[in-house]
Design a protein around this motif. Structure first.
Motif, short mmCIF file in Angstrom:
data_model
loop_
_atom_site.label_atom_id
_atom_site.label_comp_id
_atom_site.label_asym_id
_atom_site.label_seq_id
_atom_site.Cartn_x
_atom_site.Cartn_y
_atom_site.Cartn_z
N MET A 1 0.82 -1.20 0.00
CA MET A 1 0.00 0.00 0.00
C MET A 1 0.86 1.26 0.00
SD MET A 1 -2.91 1.50 0.00
CE MET A 1 -4.17 0.27 0.38
N GLU A 2 1.95 1.25 0.78
CA GLU A 2 2.82 2.42 0.84
C GLU A 2 3.42 2.74 -0.52
OE1 GLU A 2 6.79 4.02 3.22
OE2 GLU A 2 5.79 2.18 3.85
N LYS A 3 3.87 1.70 -1.25
CA LYS A 3 4.43 1.92 -2.58
C LYS A 3 3.37 2.45 -3.53
CE LYS A 3 8.19 -1.46 -2.38
NZ LYS A 3 8.76 -2.69 -3.00
N LEU A 4 2.12 1.95 -3.37
CA LEU A 4 1.03 2.42 -4.21
C LEU A 4 0.77 3.90 -3.99
CD1 LEU A 4 -1.32 1.86 -6.17
CD2 LEU A 4 -2.71 1.22 -4.19
N LEU A 5 0.74 4.32 -2.73
CA LEU A 5 0.49 5.71 -2.41
C LEU A 5 1.60 6.61 -2.94
CD1 LEU A 5 -0.87 5.47 1.25
CD2 LEU A 5 -2.17 5.75 -0.85
N GLN A 6 2.83 6.11 -2.91
CA GLN A 6 3.97 6.90 -3.38
C GLN A 6 3.94 7.10 -4.89
OE1 GLN A 6 7.40 4.88 -1.77
NE2 GLN A 6 7.24 5.91 0.20
N SER A 7 3.18 6.27 -5.59
CA SER A 7 3.08 6.38 -7.04
C SER A 7 1.93 7.29 -7.47
CB SER A 7 2.88 4.99 -7.67
OG SER A 7 1.61 4.46 -7.33
N VAL A 8 1.15 7.77 -6.51
CA VAL A 8 0.02 8.63 -6.81
C VAL A 8 0.51 9.99 -7.32
CG1 VAL A 8 -1.92 9.92 -5.83
CG2 VAL A 8 -1.55 7.53 -5.19
N ARG A 9 -0.12 10.49 -8.36
CA ARG A 9 0.21 11.81 -8.89
C ARG A 9 -1.06 12.64 -8.93
NH1 ARG A 9 0.59 14.97 -13.48
NH2 ARG A 9 2.54 16.13 -13.72
N ILE A 10 -1.01 13.82 -8.34
CA ILE A 10 -2.16 14.72 -8.35
C ILE A 10 -2.21 15.41 -9.71
CG2 ILE A 10 -3.31 16.61 -7.20
CD1 ILE A 10 -2.86 14.14 -5.44
N THR A 11 -3.27 15.18 -10.45
CA THR A 11 -3.41 15.75 -11.79
C THR A 11 -4.13 17.08 -11.73
OG1 THR A 11 -3.50 13.53 -12.76
CG2 THR A 11 -4.26 15.35 -14.13
N ILE A 12 -3.48 18.12 -12.27
CA ILE A 12 -4.01 19.49 -12.24
C ILE A 12 -4.38 19.93 -13.65
CG2 ILE A 12 -3.55 21.87 -11.50
CD1 ILE A 12 -3.45 19.84 -9.23
N ASN A 13 -5.42 20.73 -13.78
CA ASN A 13 -5.82 21.31 -15.05
C ASN A 13 -4.62 21.98 -15.72
OD1 ASN A 13 -6.89 22.95 -17.12
ND2 ASN A 13 -8.78 23.33 -16.00
N ASP A 14 -4.28 21.57 -16.94
CA ASP A 14 -3.08 22.09 -17.58
C ASP A 14 -3.21 23.55 -18.03
OD1 ASP A 14 -4.72 21.87 -19.81
OD2 ASP A 14 -3.61 20.21 -20.71
N LYS A 15 -4.41 24.12 -17.90
CA LYS A 15 -4.57 25.53 -18.21
C LYS A 15 -4.05 26.43 -17.08
CE LYS A 15 -8.59 24.79 -21.18
NZ LYS A 15 -10.03 25.08 -21.40
N LEU A 16 -3.73 25.83 -15.95
CA LEU A 16 -3.24 26.61 -14.81
C LEU A 16 -1.74 26.85 -14.89
CD1 LEU A 16 -5.29 25.12 -11.83
CD2 LEU A 16 -5.63 27.28 -13.03
N TYR A 17 -1.06 26.18 -15.79
CA TYR A 17 0.38 26.37 -15.91
C TYR A 17 0.80 26.42 -17.37
CZ TYR A 17 0.00 21.23 -16.16
OH TYR A 17 -0.38 19.95 -16.48
N VAL A 18 1.95 27.03 -17.60
CA VAL A 18 2.52 27.08 -18.94
C VAL A 18 3.29 25.80 -19.20
CG1 VAL A 18 4.06 28.35 -20.48
CG2 VAL A 18 2.69 29.60 -18.79
N LYS A 19 4.08 25.40 -18.21
CA LYS A 19 4.83 24.14 -18.25
C LYS A 19 4.57 23.41 -16.94
CE LYS A 19 9.52 22.22 -18.61
NZ LYS A 19 10.97 22.54 -18.76
N ASP A 20 4.32 22.12 -17.02
CA ASP A 20 4.01 21.35 -15.82
C ASP A 20 5.18 21.40 -14.84
OD1 ASP A 20 3.20 19.55 -13.93
OD2 ASP A 20 2.95 17.85 -15.30
N PRO A 21 4.98 21.96 -13.65
CA PRO A 21 6.08 22.04 -12.69
C PRO A 21 6.56 20.68 -12.20
CG PRO A 21 4.02 22.72 -11.67
CD PRO A 21 3.75 22.60 -13.14
N GLU A 22 5.71 19.66 -12.35
CA GLU A 22 6.11 18.30 -11.95
C GLU A 22 7.10 17.69 -12.93
OE1 GLU A 22 5.25 16.48 -9.22
OE2 GLU A 22 4.13 18.17 -8.39
N SER A 23 7.32 18.35 -14.06
CA SER A 23 8.14 17.77 -15.13
C SER A 23 9.63 18.04 -14.96
CB SER A 23 7.69 18.31 -16.49
OG SER A 23 7.93 19.71 -16.59
N SER A 24 10.02 18.86 -13.98
CA SER A 24 11.43 19.19 -13.81
C SER A 24 11.74 19.50 -12.36
CB SER A 24 11.81 20.40 -14.67
OG SER A 24 11.24 21.58 -14.16
N ASN A 25 13.01 19.42 -12.03
CA ASN A 25 13.43 19.76 -10.67
C ASN A 25 13.20 21.24 -10.37
OD1 ASN A 25 14.28 17.15 -10.03
ND2 ASN A 25 16.34 17.49 -10.86
N LEU A 26 13.42 22.09 -11.39
CA LEU A 26 13.18 23.53 -11.19
C LEU A 26 11.71 23.78 -10.91
CD1 LEU A 26 14.01 26.48 -11.16
CD2 LEU A 26 13.77 26.53 -13.66
#
Length: 228
Positions: A1-26
């Protein structure tokens, strides 16, 4: 279960950003440090120039991810509601009794926030404080109807709908499930705000939690018994 939870990604409306902040360390650093800074100095005083100086990057690099600080606040709020939604789903999925399920849901929606180690670049405790203090600034604008049509608030609305459905399962005859659901969620934010800033205006304190208060409201309104 812990590994499953760690794989969860919160999906946000892509109109709220220019570039997905989850896509890079910056991008992740921008989100992480913006939470720290907004919590520290407030949304009004927060600027991309100050954030850029904090992370040692050009202000222009932040604009590559977010069009403006309003969109950033909407992103942070959407992430918070998405995180609450995933916690709600996992916590209630295997509870067959409607009363027990609603009780657990109210606990998830109203209890004090704790750090979730599944998301290392997000301080959920500080983000919760930002939502309590700043969330209304994301929708009390002239553009709210247009932004609603664009789906900026879809995660929050989905969360309210989930809670509303649980209320219906408890009492199918109750005529105001959506109103009660949104009151529970928004009301919890307001009670925590009052506890921090106007303590004489609330009965909630270190001994009486908002969770107890909203269980009382829900259970008495729906005429059901609670185990608390």
């Amino acid at each position: 279960m812990e590994k499953l939870l760690q794989s969860v990604r919160i999906t946000i409306n892509d109109k709220l950003y220019v570039k997905d902040p989850e896509s890079s360390n910056l991008g992740k650093r921008i989100v992480e440090e913006s939470i720290l800074m907004i919590n520290d100095i407030g949304f009004e005083s927060f600027t991309f120039k100050k954030l850029g100086k904090k992370i040692g990057s050009n202000e222009s690099s932040i604009y590559r991810y977010f069009e403006n600080k309003h969109k950033l606040l909407l992103y942070l709020a959407s992430w918070y509601w998405g995180w609450l939604e995933y916690r709600l789903v996992f916590a209630t999925n295997n509870i067959p009794d409607p009363n027990a399920k609603l009780e657990k849901a109210i606990e998830i929606m109203t209890q004090a926030t704790e750090i979730d180690l599944a998301f290392t670049h997000i301080d959920e405790v500080l983000l919760n404080k930002i939502v309590i203090n700043e969330y209304s600034k994301s929708y009390l604008t002239k553009e709210v109807d247009m932004e609603n049509k664009e789906g900026y608030f879809v995660i929050y609305k989905r969360l309210v709908n989930r809670l509303s459905q649980m209320i219906k399962e408890v009492n199918t005859d109750y005529p105001y499930p959506a109103s009660l659901a949104s009151t529970l969620i928004e009301g919890a934010l307001h009670q925590y705000f009052l506890m921090d800033h106007f303590s004489s205006l609330t009965s909630c304190d270190v001994n009486v939690t908002p969770t107890e208060y909203f269980k009382h409201i829900a259970f008495n309104t729906l005429n059901i018994k609670n185990n608390g």
